[in-house]
Design an enzyme around this catalytic site. Sequence first.
Site, PDB file in Angstrom:
ATOM      1  N   GLU A   1       4.683  27.564  28.077  1.00  0.00           N
ATOM      2  CA  GLU A   1       5.598  28.173  29.044  1.00  0.00           C
ATOM      3  C   GLU A   1       6.474  27.108  29.706  1.00  0.00           C
ATOM      4  OE1 GLU A   1       3.222  30.574  31.670  1.00  0.00           O
ATOM      5  OE2 GLU A   1       2.468  31.846  30.054  1.00  0.00           O
TER       6      GLU A   1
ATOM      7  N   GLU B   1      -1.404  34.356  24.019  1.00  0.00           N
ATOM      8  CA  GLU B   1      -2.338  34.539  25.138  1.00  0.00           C
ATOM      9  C   GLU B   1      -2.276  35.972  25.624  1.00  0.00           C
ATOM     10  OE1 GLU B   1      -1.859  32.001  28.529  1.00  0.00           O
ATOM     11  OE2 GLU B   1      -1.779  30.160  27.348  1.00  0.00           O
TER      12      GLU B   1
END
Length: 494
Positions: free
Chosen positions: A119, A266
């Site tokens: 991220e 995820e």
Amino acid sequence: MMRGKWIGGMILLLVGMFTNVLGSFIGINIGTDVSDLPSETDTVALLKAHQITHVRLYNADAHMLKALSNSGIEVMVGVTNEEVLGIGESASAAAAWINKNVAAYLPSTNITAIAVGSEVITTIPNAAPVLVSAMNYLHKALVASNLNFQIKVSTPQSMDIIPKPFPPSTATFNYSWGPTIYRILQFIKNTNSYYMLNAYPYYGYTSGDGIFPLDYALFRPLPSVKQIVDPNTLFHYNSMFDAMVDATYYSIEDFNFSGISVVVTETGWPWFGGSKEPDANTGNAQTYTNNLIQRVLNGSGPPSQPKLPINTYIYELFNEDQRPGPVSEKNWGVFYTNGSAVYPLSLNDSNQITGNSSGVFCVAKADADPDKLQDGLNWACGQGGANCTPIQKGQRCYLPDSIVNHASYAFNDYYQKMQSAGGTCDFDGTAMTTTVDPSHGACKFSGSSNSSTFTGLTPAAIAPSSAVGGWSSNLQVSDLQYLIPAAFLVLLLL
């Protein structure tokens, strides 16, 4: 020599092709912010015991990569966020990283992907300008080593870069990051890689101010009057997970790219939270994870891409109790470090919940008040008549030396003896029943019909409130067994 390289390239290409066509898979993330992290060997033993065939590491830990050697498990290694800047500014640094963290472990360790950062765009925006450069440098290093067919490079991104994910058909990436995102997509397209998405319906629900029902986040069926429908496409979305994945596909399409698949790197649900996190509980975590597994393993895609499976990595293997932030941040794991499951999981399409034992046990709640646990332990070993010799120092059930472990053994011994005469599993609210056999190593709990599955792991705290059942061994078996005959066939035909 050239012929040998060509054959090797063909075999690697076939490996990639077979992996893509043999169906969807469920993998798992392995975080390391754990105070009593099992050894790498024990961790791999746990993975193999449950036939987990895909793992994602957040780094390229040498000990873990060595432990995964010859396991057949497909490994996604990670370039840490701290490493992105240096690699993005130096081709030689990227080549050195590949040599040290990838090439050195092949072919015995089955590395198939590199996740560049985590991220990055939303967590370390200062590194975003060199993110794609880092990806390019790493890919070129793989090409130089003839590994680019086997190993794909991408970068996981959160749903935060899609400001309005619903309705999915109008979703777009945040245009303030447009140039970087476009270059990421261009790289993925050019290298035949895939988009890595971190998708968390838990956060989508808890931050949604009640817009969407909890059942929608947990994959539960919705009544006809509450169906979630995209008004533009009229697609029905049975889960927030599917809507998030589809929002990503539409956002990719908005940038004029097609043919890019999405892999969820995820997703999960916390099983325990603080006083202001009521939705982080074992019931919701169990429901979400079980339904997720069934959803992914049916092999279908989201409504806009029904033929594209949603390969997914569950977050995560162990609870990372050292992570900062709210209580829930520390409680996403599906296993305790002693190898027992936090809650029961059904890992096939039969919906059957499997555990380690056919019996019912009485154990202490991990979050119970220690003073109440001590009172219950004293009563069980005294007036209750439980046999507490095994939890004395030096005896087989003394370790781990914790009030929860000792109380669990005493509570269960009392319960097994007195249940038929009206004995209960309560102990002033500090105990609960479970179908998971809490035995470990040489420590056998009363009522156990079989020994512990994870004798090589160091025991830790017994499962807390509502944590029942175990992880079955029905995850998709590694595709490697099918690839070996194919590789030999290529050799014979050349």
